[in-house]
Design an enzyme around this catalytic site. Structure first.
Site, mmCIF file in Angstrom:
data_model
loop_
_atom_site.group_PDB
_atom_site.id
_atom_site.type_symbol
_atom_site.label_atom_id
_atom_site.label_comp_id
_atom_site.label_asym_id
_atom_site.label_seq_id
_atom_site.Cartn_x
_atom_site.Cartn_y
_atom_site.Cartn_z
ATOM 1 C CB SER A 14 -0.874 0.002 1.262
ATOM 2 O OG SER A 14 -1.510 1.261 1.452
ATOM 3 C CE1 TYR A 30 -3.757 -2.066 5.538
ATOM 4 C CE2 TYR A 30 -3.033 0.165 5.023
ATOM 5 C CZ TYR A 30 -3.548 -1.055 4.619
ATOM 6 O OH TYR A 30 -3.841 -1.267 3.293
#
Length: 262
Positions: free
Chosen positions: A135, A148
């Protein structure tokens, strides 16, 4: 038919990016293997692709080994691994519980590590390809998402290590870093934005979170799958250890200059 005769093992294959990749690869000749923890979405993708469902936890070595036994019986060795499974790890460090941290590690990093380790014998034998889905959170830090952000950074490190260690054995590893993608998981995050800013729809929330992105919109899962399928294919034979952003230009924006924009 770039993937004719090849077998692609896809984690998180029931929804979003994983499902889009499965459909694209199957349309180009691949034998598609769909791994996930929920059978219902996997069945929907398998119906479209003729793929093999291997229900299980990609972070659990025994589950992955059992899945590979089914793959070998049906298709033979794995040629392509898409380490796509992931999940949340939201919250600031000061209040994040050990359980939330451990879950962020398991969902994002352990899934990629375990599946790569277990598939490597096949991939070495077949001179295959790994694509790790990270990501842009692996390149930058979003607010209050310590788990995350940390694990997506770690996924990039894992991809680099795989590229360094196994390139000489013919295994290419590349990392794809999407920005906002219109998936069910992202829709949940848009619900938070809708409530926070008293908006009227998820679409309005997507417009708000991409207002400073040069292309001004989120990606579709199919747009991300196009990039993944390219780097996984023989067309990208000289790409190894590459980090590709699929973010509409978000990562080129100079944040301190946003005040000059109307």
């Amino acid at each position: 038919m770039r993937f004719s005769g090849k077998t692609a093992f896809i984690t998180g294959g029931g929804t979003g990016i994983g499902a889009a990749v499965a459909r694209r690869m199957a349309s180009e000749g691949a034998n598609v293997v769909l791994m996930g923890r929920r059978r219902e979405p996997l069945e929907a993708v398998a119906k479209d692709t003729g793929g093999l469902i291997v229900e299980g936890d990609a972070a659990d070595a025994a589950s992955v080994r059992a899945a590979l036994e089914k793959v070998h019986d049906r298709f033979g060795p794995v040629d392509i691994l898409l380490a796509n499974a992931g999940g949340h790890g939201v919250g600031p460090t000061i209040s994040m519980s050990d359980e939330t941290w451990a879950l962020a590690t398991r969902l994002n990093l352990d899934t990629a590590f375990v599946t790569a380790r277990e598939c490597l014998p096949d991939l070495i034998a077949r001179k295959g390809s790994i694509v790790v889905v990270a990501s842009i959170a692996g390149l930058f830090a979003g607010p209050q998402a310590a788990g995350y952000v940390t694990m997506k950074h770690a996924c990039i490190g894992l991809g680099k290590s795989l590229a360094r260690d196994y390139g000489r054995q013919g295994v290419r590893t590349n990392i794809v870093c999407p920005g906002w993608v219109s998936t069910a998981m992202a829709d949940e995050q848009m619900g938070v934005i809708v409530a926070k800013h008293k908006l009227t729809s998820v679409d309005e929330a997507y417009r708000l979170v991409t207002k400073d992105v040069p292309l001004g919109r989120p990606a579709t899962p199919e747009e991300v799958s196009n990039v993944i399928c390219f780097v996984a294919s023989d067309e990208a034979a000289m790409m190894n250890g590459s980090i590709l952003t699929v973010d509409g230009g978000a990562c080129v924006v100079d944040l301190p200059t946003l005040a000059f924009v109307d």
